[in-house]
Write a protein that holds these residues in place. Sequence first.
Motif, short mmCIF file in Angstrom:
data_model
loop_
_atom_site.label_atom_id
_atom_site.label_comp_id
_atom_site.label_asym_id
_atom_site.label_seq_id
_atom_site.Cartn_x
_atom_site.Cartn_y
_atom_site.Cartn_z
N SER A 55 0.83 -1.21 0.00
CA SER A 55 0.00 0.00 0.00
C SER A 55 0.86 1.26 0.00
O SER A 55 0.57 2.22 -0.71
N VAL A 56 1.93 1.23 0.79
CA VAL A 56 2.85 2.37 0.84
C VAL A 56 3.51 2.56 -0.53
O VAL A 56 3.58 3.68 -1.04
N ALA A 57 3.99 1.49 -1.12
CA ALA A 57 4.62 1.59 -2.44
C ALA A 57 3.64 2.09 -3.48
O ALA A 57 3.97 2.95 -4.30
N ALA A 58 2.41 1.57 -3.46
CA ALA A 58 1.40 2.02 -4.42
C ALA A 58 1.08 3.49 -4.24
O ALA A 58 0.90 4.22 -5.23
N TYR A 59 0.99 3.94 -3.00
CA TYR A 59 0.68 5.35 -2.75
C TYR A 59 1.81 6.26 -3.23
O TYR A 59 1.57 7.24 -3.94
N CYS A 60 3.05 5.93 -2.88
CA CYS A 60 4.19 6.77 -3.29
C CYS A 60 4.36 6.77 -4.81
O CYS A 60 4.55 7.82 -5.42
N LEU A 61 4.32 5.59 -5.41
CA LEU A 61 4.46 5.50 -6.87
C LEU A 61 3.28 6.18 -7.57
O LEU A 61 3.45 6.85 -8.60
N GLY A 62 2.08 6.00 -7.01
CA GLY A 62 0.90 6.65 -7.58
C GLY A 62 0.99 8.16 -7.50
O GLY A 62 0.60 8.87 -8.44
N MET A 63 1.49 8.68 -6.38
CA MET A 63 1.66 10.13 -6.25
C MET A 63 2.62 10.64 -7.32
O MET A 63 2.36 11.65 -7.97
N ALA A 64 3.74 9.95 -7.51
CA ALA A 64 4.71 10.38 -8.51
C ALA A 64 4.12 10.29 -9.92
O ALA A 64 4.25 11.22 -10.72
N LEU A 65 3.46 9.18 -10.21
CA LEU A 65 2.89 8.99 -11.55
C LEU A 65 1.78 9.99 -11.85
O LEU A 65 1.75 10.60 -12.92
N PHE A 66 0.86 10.15 -10.92
CA PHE A 66 -0.25 11.09 -11.16
C PHE A 66 0.26 12.52 -11.23
O PHE A 66 -0.28 13.34 -11.96
N THR A 67 1.31 12.83 -10.47
CA THR A 67 1.93 14.15 -10.56
C THR A 67 2.54 14.35 -11.95
O THR A 67 2.46 15.44 -12.52
#
Length: 162
Positions: A55-67
């Motif tokens: 979940s942590v990895a998905a959130y961090c990677l998702g934040m970077a990707l969506f940014t």
Amino acid sequence: SAAAQEGRRLMDTVGWAALLPQMLASLGMVFALAGVGPVIADLADRLAIGGPYASVAAYCLGMALFTMIMGNAFAAFPVMTAGIGLPLVVQANGGDPVAMSAIGMLSGFCGTLMTPMAANFNLVPAALLELRDRHAVIKAQLPTALALLAFNIVLMAGVVYR
């Protein structure tokens, strides 16, 4: 009166950029209200992302990707927090929302370093410096952004579940 005069002078100097974070956060809220967060949560559920560290990895990677898609972390934050951060990191796994939010924003800023969508940070400097490669700034920032993103994932995994 000196403080008011200096405040006005500062705002005149900064100009439109003073409103940019609020405008981008509003854009993120439009996406959140449009239901993009639940769609991302459904996608995370379909990918079976549910464990604390996934979940942590998905959130961090998702934040970077969506940014990278939106061009700024302020727009990505409400969507990714509603879709992955709160339901998976905080509610499902008992993570600290304060640590998640702070490190999540920093992860989003890693995405800012890697995208031409953040034109004011990445394309304008290349134009002002008259660089031949208009993506030279992004290429120079890429190793740092990826290393910092990896560090953010490890840091969040260690801090958010204390």
